[in-house]
Motif scaffolding. Structure first.
Motif, short mmCIF file in Angstrom:
data_model
loop_
_atom_site.label_atom_id
_atom_site.label_comp_id
_atom_site.label_asym_id
_atom_site.label_seq_id
_atom_site.Cartn_x
_atom_site.Cartn_y
_atom_site.Cartn_z
N LEU A 32 0.83 -1.20 0.00
CA LEU A 32 0.00 0.00 0.00
C LEU A 32 0.86 1.25 0.00
O LEU A 32 0.67 2.16 -0.82
CB LEU A 32 -0.93 0.00 1.22
CG LEU A 32 -1.82 1.25 1.37
CD1 LEU A 32 -2.67 1.46 0.13
CD2 LEU A 32 -2.68 1.13 2.62
N ALA A 33 1.83 1.32 0.90
CA ALA A 33 2.68 2.51 1.00
C ALA A 33 3.44 2.76 -0.30
O ALA A 33 3.52 3.91 -0.77
CB ALA A 33 3.66 2.35 2.16
N GLY A 34 3.98 1.71 -0.89
CA GLY A 34 4.74 1.86 -2.12
C GLY A 34 3.90 2.38 -3.27
O GLY A 34 4.33 3.24 -4.05
N GLU A 72 10.31 -4.22 4.91
CA GLU A 72 9.14 -3.56 4.33
C GLU A 72 9.51 -2.22 3.70
O GLU A 72 8.97 -1.85 2.65
CB GLU A 72 8.06 -3.36 5.41
CG GLU A 72 7.40 -4.65 5.88
CD GLU A 72 6.61 -5.35 4.79
OE1 GLU A 72 5.98 -4.66 3.96
OE2 GLU A 72 6.61 -6.60 4.76
N ILE A 73 10.43 -1.49 4.30
CA ILE A 73 10.88 -0.22 3.71
C ILE A 73 11.55 -0.50 2.37
O ILE A 73 11.31 0.21 1.38
CB ILE A 73 11.84 0.53 4.67
CG1 ILE A 73 11.06 1.05 5.88
CG2 ILE A 73 12.54 1.69 3.94
CD1 ILE A 73 11.93 1.63 6.98
N LYS A 74 12.38 -1.54 2.32
CA LYS A 74 13.07 -1.90 1.07
C LYS A 74 12.07 -2.27 -0.01
O LYS A 74 12.16 -1.82 -1.17
CB LYS A 74 14.04 -3.05 1.32
CG LYS A 74 14.82 -3.46 0.08
CD LYS A 74 15.75 -4.63 0.37
CE LYS A 74 16.50 -5.05 -0.89
NZ LYS A 74 17.37 -6.25 -0.64
N ILE A 84 8.04 9.05 -1.87
CA ILE A 84 8.38 9.23 -0.45
C ILE A 84 7.79 8.11 0.40
O ILE A 84 6.57 7.86 0.35
CB ILE A 84 7.90 10.59 0.07
CG1 ILE A 84 8.50 11.72 -0.77
CG2 ILE A 84 8.25 10.77 1.54
CD1 ILE A 84 7.87 13.08 -0.50
N ILE A 85 8.64 7.46 1.19
CA ILE A 85 8.22 6.38 2.07
C ILE A 85 8.47 6.77 3.53
O ILE A 85 9.58 7.18 3.90
CB ILE A 85 8.96 5.06 1.77
CG1 ILE A 85 8.65 4.58 0.34
CG2 ILE A 85 8.62 3.99 2.79
CD1 ILE A 85 7.18 4.21 0.11
N GLY A 86 7.45 6.63 4.35
CA GLY A 86 7.58 6.92 5.77
C GLY A 86 7.09 5.76 6.61
O GLY A 86 6.56 4.77 6.09
N LYS A 105 18.02 3.57 10.24
CA LYS A 105 19.07 2.75 9.63
C LYS A 105 18.67 2.26 8.25
O LYS A 105 19.49 2.16 7.33
CB LYS A 105 19.40 1.56 10.53
CG LYS A 105 20.57 0.72 10.04
CD LYS A 105 20.87 -0.42 11.01
CE LYS A 105 22.04 -1.28 10.49
NZ LYS A 105 22.32 -2.41 11.42
N ALA A 106 17.38 1.99 8.09
CA ALA A 106 16.87 1.52 6.80
C ALA A 106 16.69 2.65 5.80
O ALA A 106 16.30 2.42 4.65
CB ALA A 106 15.54 0.79 7.00
N GLY A 107 16.96 3.89 6.24
CA GLY A 107 16.91 5.04 5.33
C GLY A 107 15.52 5.57 5.04
O GLY A 107 15.28 6.15 3.98
N VAL A 108 14.60 5.41 5.98
CA VAL A 108 13.24 5.90 5.75
C VAL A 108 13.24 7.42 5.62
O VAL A 108 14.06 8.12 6.23
CB VAL A 108 12.30 5.44 6.90
CG1 VAL A 108 12.48 6.30 8.15
CG2 VAL A 108 10.86 5.42 6.45
#
Length: 351
Positions: A32-34, A72-74, A84-86, A105-108
């Motif tokens: 969904l976020a992506g 999940e961020i990746k 933009i991903i938060g 750390k995951a770069g969000v």
């Protein structure tokens, strides 16, 4: 029709000023976020018990949650096409600091934090590019967090989310405040919060956008809040009725079938009121507590021996499609979700 401008948070620019609200457990993850980010909005992953799908989750929920944040961020980045991903991280989360550090750390791009005041958040993102946004429900809360960050860290929010009493899930209002909620009065509160935030923006020589959440559904709602001085809106419940939402199809169908009278205010095990769809699970609770089998260490102020049910298990059951044994959090406008659509269909309305 009012001209809609992009939402800018420092160097981050969302072409569509819509943030997809974080919904947990397991409702707004990478897919969904992506997809929201790919359509020009800001996609938000909920970190609440985010590792629940792992086979090792029951053995070590903390480790699986931290691992899943990065995964999940990746995955969201791969879908987002540079968008933009938060993440949404509740202050009430046990080991809150570790969750924030894992996301950084995951770069969000952005951390939105509520369910309490994120007093130490600036310290946790130092030396990173991650933007931070507190969720506030009142001028008093906004004043407290802005003053504290200013005094303690010489830092202002990069974004402020104002969440009203029509929102879903846990609410930053008393039951009495929810039942007596007046939109016109709250609009005045929103204007006061925006004025306060603007003062800190001037002090730190930057633009601090304010977005409004809770009961936001249409482009008209967006235009209403822009006319009050906001820079955008946050929408959650409407995105559940999309093919791209991470929840089980039965969860989505519960939204589509829900009538206005099915929406109720429930008391969370941690004492906060929340908005949910009435179902067999809530009926079962009227008979007495549901035994907690294995604590998942999710919330700081939770005693397994005294709570009426385990909120983690109830939310996981719902996300997996076991609707009769699950808690289905929702916003006030859930009854307006009447069919499945694509994320693009919703985002196009706001472009």
């Amino acid at each position: 029709m009012l001209e809609i401008k992009p939402l800018q948070i420092g160097e981050l620019v969302a072409k569509v000023p819509v943030i997809q609200g974080g919904m947990g457990v397991g409702i707004s993850l990478s897919n969904l976020a992506g997809n929201v980010a790919a359509e020009g909005g800001i996609g938000i992953i909920s970190t609440a018990q985010i590792g629940f799908r792992s086979k090792e989750f029951n053995k070590n929920p903390m480790a699986e949650n931290l691992k899943a944040i990065a995964e999940e961020i990746k995955k969201a980045r791969e879908i987002a096409k540079g968008g933009i991903i938060g993440v949404n991280i509740m202050v009430a989360t046990k080991d809150y600091e570790e969750y924030v550090k894992a996301a950084v750390k995951a770069g969000v791009d952005l951390i939105i934090s509520g369910a309490g005041l994120p007093t130490i958040l600036p310290k946790l993102i130092e030396s990173s590019k991650t933007k931070i946004a507190p969720i506030v429900s009142s001028l008093k809360a906004a004043d407290i967090i802005c003053k504290l960050w200013d005094r303690r860290y010489k830092k202002s929010p990069d974004l402020v989310v104002i969440e009203g009493a029509k929102a879903g899930g846990h609410l930053g209002f008393s039951l009495e405040e929810i039942e007596s909620f007046n939109q016109d009065e709250y609009d005045m509160e929103i204007e006061k919060i925006i004025k306060l935030v603007d003062e800190y923006g001037k002090k730190y020589e930057k633009q601090i956008p304010v977005v409004v959440a809770g009961g936001v559904y249409t482009r008209e709602d967006l235009e209403h809040y822009i006319n009050l001085g906001a820079s955008g809106v946050q929408i959650a419940s409407r995105f559940v009725g999309t093919y791209e939402c991470d929840a089980d199809i039965k969860y989505k169908e519960a939204y589509i079938k829900a009538a206005k009278e099915d929406v109720v205010i429930v008391k969370s095990p941690v004492g906060m009121p929340g908005r949910a769809i009435h179902n067999a699970f809530l009926e079962r609770l009227k008979q007495g507590p549901i035994k907690v089998e294995g604590c998942k260490n999710c919330l700081s102020h939770c005693d397994p021996a005294t709570i009426p049910y385990c909120i983690t298990q109830a939310l996981i059951n719902a996300a997996k499609g076991d609707i009769d044994n699950g808690l289905i959090f929702c916003g006030e406008n859930v009854y307006r979700v009447d069919k499945m659509v694509h994320v693009k269909d919703i985002m196009d309305e706001f472009k």
